[in-house]
Design an enzyme around this catalytic site. Structure first.
Site, PDB file in Angstrom:
ATOM      1  N   PRO A 279       0.917   0.373  -2.091  1.00 15.17           N
ATOM      2  CA  PRO A 279       2.027   1.310  -2.254  1.00 15.17           C
ATOM      3  C   PRO A 279       1.525   2.740  -2.434  1.00 15.17           C
ATOM      4  CG  PRO A 279       1.612   0.178  -4.311  1.00 15.17           C
ATOM      5  CD  PRO A 279       0.682  -0.432  -3.297  1.00 15.17           C
TER       6      PRO A 279
ATOM      7  N   ASP B 125       4.767   3.142  -5.042  1.00 16.86           N
ATOM      8  CA  ASP B 125       4.165   3.275  -6.366  1.00 16.86           C
ATOM      9  C   ASP B 125       4.859   4.455  -7.038  1.00 16.86           C
ATOM     10  OD1 ASP B 125       2.512   2.976  -8.499  1.00 16.86           O
ATOM     11  OD2 ASP B 125       0.656   3.422  -7.434  1.00 16.86           O
TER      12      ASP B 125
ATOM     13  N   TRP C 229      -2.326   1.891 -11.919  1.00 16.79           N
ATOM     14  CA  TRP C 229      -3.131   1.053 -11.014  1.00 16.79           C
ATOM     15  C   TRP C 229      -2.952  -0.419 -11.330  1.00 16.79           C
ATOM     16  CZ3 TRP C 229      -5.230   3.478  -6.980  1.00 16.79           C
ATOM     17  CH2 TRP C 229      -5.451   4.863  -7.085  1.00 16.79           C
TER      18      TRP C 229
ATOM     19  N   GLN D 196     -10.271   3.806  -2.448  1.00 14.68           N
ATOM     20  CA  GLN D 196      -9.574   2.697  -3.121  1.00 14.68           C
ATOM     21  C   GLN D 196     -10.515   1.560  -3.522  1.00 14.68           C
ATOM     22  OE1 GLN D 196      -6.615   3.027  -4.195  1.00 14.68           O
ATOM     23  NE2 GLN D 196      -6.072   4.869  -3.076  1.00 14.68           N
TER      24      GLN D 196
ATOM     25  N   TRP E  17      -7.134   0.811  -5.746  1.00 14.51           N
ATOM     26  CA  TRP E  17      -6.286  -0.347  -5.489  1.00 14.51           C
ATOM     27  C   TRP E  17      -7.062  -1.592  -5.104  1.00 14.51           C
ATOM     28  CZ3 TRP E  17      -3.896  -2.465  -0.733  1.00 14.51           C
ATOM     29  CH2 TRP E  17      -2.811  -3.307  -1.022  1.00 14.51           C
TER      30      TRP E  17
ATOM     31  N   LYS F  95     -13.064  19.592   3.429  1.00 14.07           N
ATOM     32  CA  LYS F  95     -11.889  18.975   2.840  1.00 14.07           C
ATOM     33  C   LYS F  95     -10.660  19.837   3.119  1.00 14.07           C
ATOM     34  CE  LYS F  95     -10.969  16.818  -1.549  1.00 14.07           C
ATOM     35  NZ  LYS F  95     -11.366  16.669  -2.942  1.00 14.07           N
TER      36      LYS F  95
ATOM     37  N   LYS G 231      -4.789  23.296   0.375  1.00 10.52           N
ATOM     38  CA  LYS G 231      -3.819  24.368   0.553  1.00 10.52           C
ATOM     39  C   LYS G 231      -4.498  25.726   0.427  1.00 10.52           C
ATOM     40  CE  LYS G 231       0.620  22.299  -0.205  1.00 10.52           C
ATOM     41  NZ  LYS G 231       0.493  21.078  -1.037  1.00 10.52           N
TER      42      LYS G 231
END
Ligand SMILES: [Zn+2]
Ligand SMILES: [Zn+2]
Length: 1018
Positions: free
Chosen positions: A47, A86, A556, A593, A597, A630, A633
């Site tokens: 999620p 999530d 998590w 992850q 996750w 990376k 903004k």
């Protein structure tokens, strides 16, 4: 008749049309229902945290989640897949705090938890809409109408059940341990969260501190007596080093390596003690060493605290009975002692380690083991407590003031800056502090061996993650700090007696409701804070009130519990563990992850069921900008998915992600790369498709009507062989969770189809008679395009649907009405001719060398040549080429091919040679007048064909051609008249100036001026 296909295409518009169609005819639902009785293929949706707009990295993971189940569906599996969101945790809370302009927990408390959590709920819903829209637009097919949502009461209840199972097994405990703490968020973080937030090159102070030795304290030994004598003569200090001056008021011990050598250095009428080996590094090598002792001789020496806690209104406690901390009485002449330790580094620092048991794991453990004092000088907001001159300051701001104080006391040896790696809060980017505090833990270390064993059953793509990043993480497992001192999360279901402290873990709502004295339940039910905090019952031990502990849990844990919580197990779907829904066949997320996750899924399922909950996992690399930086903004290099999709379409972005690099590698994405993908692959395929439909409509080709009367050419056999090999390769790659290889194979095939098969077959489509050869060409190309539409369906679902619907559904109404309801192609092994494939590669190679030789000689391909000389690597290759000679001759526009053994001396004989390895092709540099005339005729044809297009004629239009030029030109037009007429669909070649308004151009060809004009016949 197929729908006409223009050569220009607007992919985003085409995709929007298909989306409308899918919505109208419930394509996704029908693709699931169609396989209802088939074996299951289970995807677990990781999620996404719905606290902001989806980014391009979300598109990446979602298209990878999409491709495998789409493929499996076409392979005959029932692939129901459910969206998940999530919705809890710090990410959401922080977003709301930003909206409200809050910067601390105190402001939230003041605002009211009920209102705050209501805003969190609302915030989550506002982003859900954007996520749903993006998910649909990129054709990530999953059930968005019945998603699991981690904030739903049912979901929370399942999570409670899971925690209760662990509680009953004794795997949940509250520990007084060192925890990574975010002072801004005011909560502990788990080790996997800490791992998400390391930053390199962080500037911190690097200070060398002097700890004043108390001379009277020396025990008796030969070395001690020597030291004692020294220290009574001049003031003596231990030299220690730290990068966190704010921890110095918490110092309660110094540690040395007992077996290392330490030196007593005389400097400025003082003695400094430090490791001998590090003297040069610290800059003390020039000073006199007055004595040397082993570290063990320093153990138990006493020194004065830098700051006596009792002078600053701070408590001093001491470890006893392992982790109890007993309050100590104030002492004015407080001293601390040197301890021996095995963790003292002789690589950096001074070989004497400053120990603050309140602020470090190693320090804490040493404190427990040695019964050290424990002085805690920082509150949970990261501010210095007590009455220090730097009290009330945030620790990082206190650093310079602490240094200043030490300087005043003549206890600072040197102060510098250092750049090193330091952990920050992964959500709010505040530097993390290591605190000793009470936190709830899950004892994952109790199942470490099972975690490792379970990992052995999982297929990782790429494979190195298994024993690398993920395996290492499991090897270094620490208990999961899973409570959060926050508001918007699944409440920790532990109640405790106000009076006697008796704790109970609650595993379901029913269990809670049936507790004696239960009260506080309001409707509608909301299991979040503050409502859950109102629920109380009677203590079974003493009868007093049981209240819930204040913590919520790590989000998590929520997402890691999705295999059961998405089904409200075990309250519903009791057969979940046996009926095929557990474990998942496939999951996919980005590589970070492994500690998020992937880990929480694996940990929870191992703790609960001692079984891994996923069989196959694709672990994706990160998406960076074109320069490999990376996206952020502030840098202004963020690629917005909607911008790319509105410009190129979702298929283009999907194709880029599938084929750019193998999964696990970093993606470098910008506009240009998607343009390139579109041009190189999607438009190449589109041109073949458009070419086919255009001519097939002219010739009224109807698929399926031809069976009896085909005369497949060598080229047809070849492309069908390649197509079947492609099916084999794509199937194998997708079965092996490798969309990249599969996609690249498809791209190679489409290139060969366009640049070899279609180009070399053009004449067969153009010719006027509808014979068996032409029908074979149509049938072959049709079969290739239809098969491609199915092979491509999992990759580029929109383009595949367009091809399929126009080519198949318009022609055969009984076929499934969507490519996503069709079966995946199955290769016909009998059609694969490896020999023909290898031979054709050889022809391609020789042709390409021949073109290179022509280009070196400055001879255009349109200029016919008498012969080429060819050298290949073996007699069998020569036989192959001889068999396929017509193709080579045509490709190279030569009359004859001759094989030679060696190309030496050819240049002297007037040839131009191009070679590669053991292959070479030579062309004559000189051209006979006859061939030159023929070449000129071909140039004329080429110009006329271009003029037909420029004039806007249809491909089948018949024309009249006019020409004017000197005698040689007129001769050519006469000599090659029938050839020119046939190639340009000219009924007549007329010498003379055409009437007004006819499309006319003047050219200079081979040194002669020529005027040409074309007129359409009506
Ligand atoms: Zn934070
Ligand atoms: Zn009690």
């Amino acid at each position: 008749m197929f729908h006409p296909v223009p050569s220009k295409v607007n992919f985003p518009q085409l995709e929007e049309n298909i989306l409308t169609l899918w919505r109208k005819n419930n394509a996704f639902e029908r693709s699931i229902d169609a396989r209802r009785d088939a074996p299951w293929f289970i995807l677990y949706e990781g999620p996404p945290t719905v606290n902001g707009s989806p980014g391009v990295h979300h598109v990446l993971s979602r298209v990878f989640k999409d491709i495998i189940p789409r493929y499996k569906a076409m392979k005959g599996y029932h692939t129901f897949r459910i969206a998940g969101w999530d919705t809890h945790g710090l990410p959401v809370e922080l977003e709301v705090e930003r909206e409200l302009g809050f910067s601390s927990k105190a402001q939230i408390e003041e605002y009211g938890v009920e209102q705050f959590n209501a805003r969190c709920r609302q915030s989550v819903f506002s982003y859900l809409k954007k996520w749903e829209a993006m998910t649909e637009r990129i054709a990530y097919w999953c059930d968005l109408k019945h998603p699991y949502i981690t904030m739903d009461n049912n979901y929370i209840e399942s999570v409670w059940w899971a925690i209760k199972q662990l509680w009953d097994k004794g795997l949940v405990y509250q520990g007084y341990k060192t925890a990574a703490h975010c002072p801004r968020c005011g909560t502990s973080l788990s080790s996997h969260e800490v791992a998400l937030g390391y930053k390199d090159d962080v500037e911190d102070p690097s200070v060398y501190i002097k700890f004043k030795i108390v001379p009277s304290s020396l025990p008796h030994s030969e070395a001690h007596q020597r030291l004692s004598k020294l220290f009574s003569a001049k003031p003596a200090y231990f030299l220690a080093w730290t990068t966190t001056p704010w921890t110095l008021p918490g110092n309660t011990a110094l540690a040395v390596a007992p077996d290392a050598g330490y030196a007593v250095v005389e400097i400025d009428n003082e003695y400094l003690i430090m490791a001998d080996a590090l003297r040069e590094q610290v800059g003390l090598s020039a000073y006199k060493v007055v004595d040397r002792v082993n570290g063990s001789a320093l153990v138990n020496l006493k020194y004065e605290p830098l700051f006596n806690p009792h002078h600053f209104g701070v408590e001093r406690r001491r470890f006893h009975m392992h982790s109890q901390l007993a309050l100590q009485k104030p002492i004015t002449n407080l001293t601390y002692a040197v301890i021996a330790a095995d963790f003292v580094s002789l690589e950096d620092g001074t070989g004497i380690v400053h120990m603050a048991p309140a602020y470090g794991e190693v320090d804490f453990e040493a404190g427990q083991k040695k019964g050290l004092d424990f002085v805690h000088v920082v509150d949970l907001q990261g501010k210095m407590m007590g009455s220090y001159p730097f009290a009330g300051k945030f620790v990082k701001d206190a650093d310079p003031l602490v240094i200043e104080e030490l300087k005043k006391k003549n206890l600072l040896f040197r102060s510098e800056k250092i750049r090193h790696t330091y952990p920050f809060c992964w959500r709010c980017e505040t530097p993390l502090l290591y605190y000793v505090k009470q936190t709830w833990y899950i004892r994952t270390t109790a199942v470490k061996e099972e975690l490792i064993a379970g990992n052995n059953e999982i297929n990782w793509y790429p494979g190195h993650i298994k024993h690398g990043r993920f395996g290492d993480w499991l090897e270094n497992n620490v208990d999961w700090a899973f409570s959060r001192e926050r508001y918007w999360g699944t409440p920790l279901p532990i109640w405790r007696c106000e009076s006697c402290g008796h704790p109970e873990c609650i595993g379901s709502l029913d269990e809670l409701k049936t507790k004696p004295g239960f009260s506080g339940l309001k409707q509608p039910l909301d299991l979040h804070r503050p409502f859950v905090d109102e629920l109380t019952f009677d203590c079974p031990q003493c009868g007093a009130k049981m209240r819930r502990v204040p913590e919520v849990i790590d989000c998590w844990f929520d997402s890691g519990a999705m295999p059961l919580a998405q089904w409200h197990y075990p309250f519903d779907n009791e057969t979940l563990l046996e009926d095929g829904r557990f474990p998942a066949d496939y999951i996919c997320e980005a590589v970070d992850q492994t500690r998020g996750w992937f880990y929480s899924l694996h940990a929870i399922s191992t703790l609960l069921f001692n079984h891994p909950c996923f069989k196959n996992v694709i672990c994706l690399g990160h998406v960076l900008d074109a320069k490999g930086e990376k996206m952020s903004k502030t840098r202004g290099n963020v690629v917005e998915p909607s911008v790319v999709i509105n410009k190129y379409g979702a298929d283009a972005l999907r194709w880029y992600f599938f084929t750019a690099v193998p999964a696990g590698n970093v993606y470098r994405l910008d506009d240009k790369m998607v343009t390139e993908v579109t041009r190189r692959f999607l438009l190449t395929l589109w041109n073949v498709y458009s070419f086919f439909v255009t001519y097939a409509n002219i010739d009224q080709f109807t698929p399926g009507s031809e069976a009896a009367s085909l005369e497949p050419s060598e080229l047809d056999h070849w492309v069908i062989s390649e197509l079947n090999q492609l099916i084999v390769d794509v199937t194998a790659a997708l079965d092996n969770y490798n969309p990249t290889e599969a996609g690249r194979e498809i791209e190679n095939f489409v290139n060969d189809l366009s640049n070899w098969y279609v180009r070399r077959s053009r004449r067969r489509f153009w010719k006027s008679e509808n014979d068996a050869d032409k029908l074979s060409a149509y049938t072959t190309l049709y079969h290739c395009l239809v098969t491609l539409s199915k092979l491509l369906a999992p990759f580029t679902p929109f383009l595949a649907e367009e091809l399929y619907r126009n080519l198949v559904v318009t022609a055969s109404p009984q076929a499934p009405d969507s490519v996503h309801l069709a079966d995946f192609p199955v290769a016909d092994a009998t059609k694969i001719d490896k020999r023909l494939s290898a031979d054709t590669r050889l022809v391609m190679k020789v042709s390409s060398l021949g073109r290179a030789a022509r280009s070196q000689a400055g001879i255009k391909v349109r200029q016919p040549l008498a012969k080429v000389l060819v050298s290949v690597s073996s007699p069998s290759e020569q036989r192959s080429l001889e068999r396929l000679a017509p193709q080579v001759l045509e490709e190279l526009n030569v009359k004859e091919m001759e094989f030679i053994d060696s190309v030496t001396d050819l240049v002297k004989l007037g040839y131009v040679v191009s070679s590669e390895g053991s292959y070479a092709v030579a062309v004559p540099a000189e051209i006979s007048p006859e061939l030159r005339a023929e070449g000129l005729a071909r140039e004329v044809v080429h110009r006329l064909q271009t003029m037909r297009r420029s004039a806007g004629f249809d491909i089948a239009d018949r024309i009249v051609t006019y020409y004017q030029g000197e005698a040689y030109i007129r001769q050519i037009m006469a000599d090659f008249a029938s050839y020119i007429k046939q190639e340009t669909l000219s009924r007549q070649l007329i010498e003379g100036i055409p009437e007004q308004g006819v499309f006319t151009e003047s050219h200079r060809l081979g040194g002669y001026d020529i005027s040409l004009a074309v007129k359409r016949l009506t």
